[in-house]
Design a protein around this motif. Structure first.
Motif, PDB file in Angstrom:
ATOM      1  N   ILE A   1     -92.402 129.044  18.037  1.00 36.86           N
ATOM      2  CA  ILE A   1     -90.907 128.777  17.793  1.00 36.86           C
ATOM      3  C   ILE A   1     -90.365 128.137  18.963  1.00 36.86           C
TER       4      ILE A   1
ATOM      5  N   ILE B   1     -88.859 133.507   9.035  1.00 35.85           N
ATOM      6  CA  ILE B   1     -87.668 132.890   8.892  1.00 35.85           C
ATOM      7  C   ILE B   1     -86.889 132.575   7.645  1.00 35.85           C
TER       8      ILE B   1
ATOM      9  N   TRP C   1     -87.093 126.205  12.929  1.00 34.39           N
ATOM     10  CA  TRP C   1     -86.432 127.064  14.028  1.00 34.39           C
ATOM     11  C   TRP C   1     -85.308 126.033  14.472  1.00 34.39           C
TER      12      TRP C   1
END
Length: 209
Positions: A52, A83, A106
Protein backbone atom coordinates in the motif's frame (compact mmCIF):
# COMPACT_ATOMS: atom_id res chain seq x y z
CA UNK A 1 11.88 -17.26 -1.56
CA UNK A 2 10.71 -20.85 -1.23
CA UNK A 3 7.37 -22.62 -1.06
CA UNK A 4 7.82 -23.01 2.68
CA UNK A 5 8.18 -19.21 3.02
CA UNK A 6 4.92 -18.59 1.20
CA UNK A 7 3.06 -21.09 3.40
CA UNK A 8 4.11 -19.30 6.57
CA UNK A 9 3.84 -15.66 5.56
CA UNK A 10 2.20 -13.90 8.56
CA UNK A 11 -0.32 -12.04 6.38
CA UNK A 12 -1.84 -15.32 5.21
CA UNK A 13 -2.55 -16.36 8.81
CA UNK A 14 -5.04 -13.52 9.40
CA UNK A 15 -8.47 -15.15 9.47
CA UNK A 16 -10.56 -12.13 10.50
CA UNK A 17 -9.25 -8.63 9.77
CA UNK A 18 -12.01 -7.16 11.99
CA UNK A 19 -10.17 -8.51 15.03
CA UNK A 20 -7.27 -6.20 14.14
CA UNK A 21 -9.07 -3.20 12.59
CA UNK A 22 -12.37 -2.66 14.41
CA UNK A 23 -13.30 0.56 12.55
CA UNK A 24 -15.48 0.37 9.45
CA UNK A 25 -14.56 3.26 7.18
CA UNK A 26 -17.64 5.14 5.92
CA UNK A 27 -18.19 8.26 3.82
CA UNK A 28 -19.78 10.10 6.73
CA UNK A 29 -17.78 9.16 9.82
CA UNK A 30 -14.54 11.05 9.04
CA UNK A 31 -12.47 8.28 10.63
CA UNK A 32 -10.14 8.00 7.66
CA UNK A 33 -6.95 9.06 9.49
CA UNK A 34 -7.60 6.62 12.35
CA UNK A 35 -8.55 3.81 9.97
CA UNK A 36 -5.50 4.42 7.77
CA UNK A 37 -3.15 4.47 10.77
CA UNK A 38 -4.56 1.19 12.14
CA UNK A 39 -4.35 -0.35 8.67
CA UNK A 40 -0.72 0.71 8.20
CA UNK A 41 0.29 -0.67 11.61
CA UNK A 42 -1.39 -3.98 10.78
CA UNK A 43 0.19 -4.13 7.31
CA UNK A 44 3.62 -3.32 8.76
CA UNK A 45 3.35 -5.98 11.48
CA UNK A 46 2.37 -8.56 8.85
CA UNK A 47 5.17 -7.53 6.43
CA UNK A 48 2.91 -6.29 3.61
CA UNK A 49 3.23 -2.50 4.03
CA UNK A 50 4.88 -2.24 0.58
CA UNK A 51 1.59 -3.34 -0.98
CA UNK A 52 0.00 0.00 0.00
CA UNK A 53 2.96 2.36 0.57
CA UNK A 54 5.72 2.38 -2.08
CA UNK A 55 9.06 1.37 -0.52
CA UNK A 56 11.87 3.92 -0.36
CA UNK A 57 14.10 3.87 -3.46
CA UNK A 58 16.26 0.80 -3.52
CA UNK A 59 14.52 -0.83 -0.55
CA UNK A 60 11.87 -2.79 -2.45
CA UNK A 61 12.59 -6.31 -3.66
CA UNK A 62 11.13 -6.96 -7.11
CA UNK A 63 9.74 -10.51 -7.38
CA UNK A 64 11.61 -12.37 -10.13
CA UNK A 65 10.91 -16.09 -9.88
CA UNK A 66 7.49 -17.63 -10.53
CA UNK A 67 7.17 -18.56 -6.86
CA UNK A 68 7.94 -14.98 -5.75
CA UNK A 69 5.50 -13.53 -8.29
CA UNK A 70 2.77 -15.90 -7.15
CA UNK A 71 3.35 -15.03 -3.50
CA UNK A 72 3.31 -11.30 -4.32
CA UNK A 73 0.02 -11.72 -6.18
CA UNK A 74 -1.51 -13.74 -3.31
CA UNK A 75 -0.40 -11.20 -0.71
CA UNK A 76 -1.70 -8.30 -2.78
CA UNK A 77 -5.11 -9.99 -3.06
CA UNK A 78 -5.03 -10.57 0.73
CA UNK A 79 -4.37 -6.88 1.46
CA UNK A 80 -7.12 -5.96 -1.02
CA UNK A 81 -9.52 -8.23 0.88
CA UNK A 82 -8.54 -6.50 4.14
CA UNK A 83 -9.38 -3.11 2.62
CA UNK A 84 -12.72 -4.28 1.22
CA UNK A 85 -13.66 -5.94 4.55
CA UNK A 86 -13.08 -2.77 6.59
CA UNK A 87 -15.01 -0.23 4.49
CA UNK A 88 -18.75 0.35 4.06
CA UNK A 89 -20.76 -1.00 1.10
CA UNK A 90 -21.17 2.55 -0.26
CA UNK A 91 -17.40 3.07 -0.32
CA UNK A 92 -16.83 -0.39 -1.74
CA UNK A 93 -19.10 0.33 -4.71
CA UNK A 94 -17.44 3.73 -5.18
CA UNK A 95 -13.88 2.42 -5.43
CA UNK A 96 -14.32 -1.11 -6.78
CA UNK A 97 -12.65 -1.60 -10.15
CA UNK A 98 -11.67 -4.83 -11.94
CA UNK A 99 -8.06 -6.01 -11.56
CA UNK A 100 -7.11 -3.29 -9.07
CA UNK A 101 -4.02 -3.69 -6.96
CA UNK A 102 -4.09 -3.00 -3.23
CA UNK A 103 -2.08 0.19 -3.80
CA UNK A 104 -4.50 1.48 -6.47
CA UNK A 105 -7.40 0.96 -4.09
CA UNK A 106 -5.54 2.50 -1.12
CA UNK A 107 -4.76 5.61 -3.20
CA UNK A 108 -8.36 5.88 -4.41
CA UNK A 109 -9.62 5.90 -0.82
CA UNK A 110 -7.02 8.48 0.22
CA UNK A 111 -8.10 10.78 -2.63
CA UNK A 112 -11.79 10.50 -1.67
CA UNK A 113 -11.15 11.56 1.92
CA UNK A 114 -8.43 14.15 1.30
CA UNK A 115 -10.53 15.92 -1.37
CA UNK A 116 -13.47 16.48 0.99
CA UNK A 117 -11.47 17.73 3.96
CA UNK A 118 -12.63 21.35 3.92
CA UNK A 119 -16.36 20.70 3.55
CA UNK A 120 -16.17 18.03 6.27
CA UNK A 121 -14.34 20.44 8.57
CA UNK A 122 -17.10 23.07 8.16
CA UNK A 123 -19.87 20.55 8.95
CA UNK A 124 -18.04 19.15 11.96
CA UNK A 125 -17.18 22.62 13.26
CA UNK A 126 -20.88 23.56 13.23
CA UNK A 127 -21.87 20.39 15.05
CA UNK A 128 -19.08 20.79 17.62
CA UNK A 129 -20.11 24.39 18.39
CA UNK A 130 -23.77 23.41 18.82
CA UNK A 131 -23.35 20.32 21.02
CA UNK A 132 -25.33 20.78 24.24
CA UNK A 133 -25.66 18.55 27.28
CA UNK A 134 -29.46 18.68 27.23
CA UNK A 135 -29.44 16.56 24.05
CA UNK A 136 -27.74 13.62 25.82
CA UNK A 137 -28.92 11.09 28.42
CA UNK A 138 -25.95 11.68 30.74
CA UNK A 139 -22.65 13.53 31.23
CA UNK A 140 -20.59 10.63 29.91
CA UNK A 141 -22.46 10.50 26.57
CA UNK A 142 -22.18 14.31 26.24
CA UNK A 143 -18.41 14.28 26.83
CA UNK A 144 -17.92 11.31 24.54
CA UNK A 145 -19.68 13.12 21.69
CA UNK A 146 -17.50 16.21 22.12
CA UNK A 147 -14.35 14.05 22.16
CA UNK A 148 -15.42 12.16 19.01
CA UNK A 149 -16.11 15.43 17.18
CA UNK A 150 -12.75 16.89 18.24
CA UNK A 151 -10.98 13.71 17.03
CA UNK A 152 -12.82 13.93 13.72
CA UNK A 153 -11.86 17.61 13.34
CA UNK A 154 -8.24 16.63 13.94
CA UNK A 155 -8.61 13.96 11.23
CA UNK A 156 -9.61 16.62 8.68
CA UNK A 157 -6.77 18.96 9.58
CA UNK A 158 -8.69 21.28 11.95
CA UNK A 159 -7.48 20.19 15.41
CA UNK A 160 -9.25 21.41 18.57
CA UNK A 161 -7.04 22.50 21.49
CA UNK A 162 -7.62 21.14 24.99
CA UNK A 163 -8.71 24.60 26.18
CA UNK A 164 -11.30 24.92 23.44
CA UNK A 165 -12.61 21.42 24.12
CA UNK A 166 -13.00 22.12 27.85
CA UNK A 167 -14.61 25.54 27.23
CA UNK A 168 -17.03 24.04 24.71
CA UNK A 169 -17.96 21.40 27.28
CA UNK A 170 -18.62 24.14 29.84
CA UNK A 171 -20.60 26.25 27.35
CA UNK A 172 -23.03 23.41 26.64
CA UNK A 173 -23.78 22.51 30.27
CA UNK A 174 -27.32 22.63 31.64
CA UNK A 175 -28.35 24.88 34.56
CA UNK A 176 -27.90 22.06 37.10
CA UNK A 177 -24.17 21.97 36.36
CA UNK A 178 -23.63 25.73 36.64
CA UNK A 179 -21.43 25.31 39.76
CA UNK A 180 -18.93 22.91 38.21
CA UNK A 181 -19.01 25.00 35.02
CA UNK A 182 -17.97 28.13 36.92
CA UNK A 183 -15.25 26.20 38.75
CA UNK A 184 -13.83 24.93 35.44
CA UNK A 185 -14.04 28.31 33.72
CA UNK A 186 -12.11 29.99 36.54
CA UNK A 187 -9.34 27.35 36.59
CA UNK A 188 -5.99 28.69 35.45
CA UNK A 189 -4.72 26.85 33.57
CA UNK A 190 -7.74 24.87 32.42
CA UNK A 191 -7.53 21.18 33.40
CA UNK A 192 -7.04 18.46 30.77
CA UNK A 193 -10.31 17.35 29.18
CA UNK A 194 -10.29 13.92 30.88
CA UNK A 195 -10.03 15.64 34.27
CA UNK A 196 -12.85 18.07 33.46
CA UNK A 197 -14.93 15.09 32.34
CA UNK A 198 -14.29 13.32 35.68
CA UNK A 199 -15.42 16.43 37.60
CA UNK A 200 -18.61 16.53 35.56
CA UNK A 201 -19.38 12.85 36.14
CA UNK A 202 -18.73 13.21 39.89
CA UNK A 203 -21.09 16.19 39.94
CA UNK A 204 -23.69 14.08 38.13
CA UNK A 205 -23.35 11.32 40.73
CA UNK A 206 -23.77 13.92 43.51
CA UNK A 207 -26.89 15.36 41.88
CA UNK A 208 -28.37 11.87 41.49
CA UNK A 209 -28.11 11.32 45.25
Amino acid sequence: MTDSTSKFHPALAVSNIKNHISITLEMENVQYATWAELFKIHARSHRVIDHIIPPETGKGKVPTTDVEKELWSTLDATVLQWIYATISNDLLHTILEPDSTAMDTWNRLRDIFQDNKNSRAVTLEQEFSHTNMEDFPNASAYCQRLKILSDQLKNVGAPVSNNRLVLQMVAGLTEAYKGVGTLLRQSNPLPPFYQARSMLILEEAGLAK
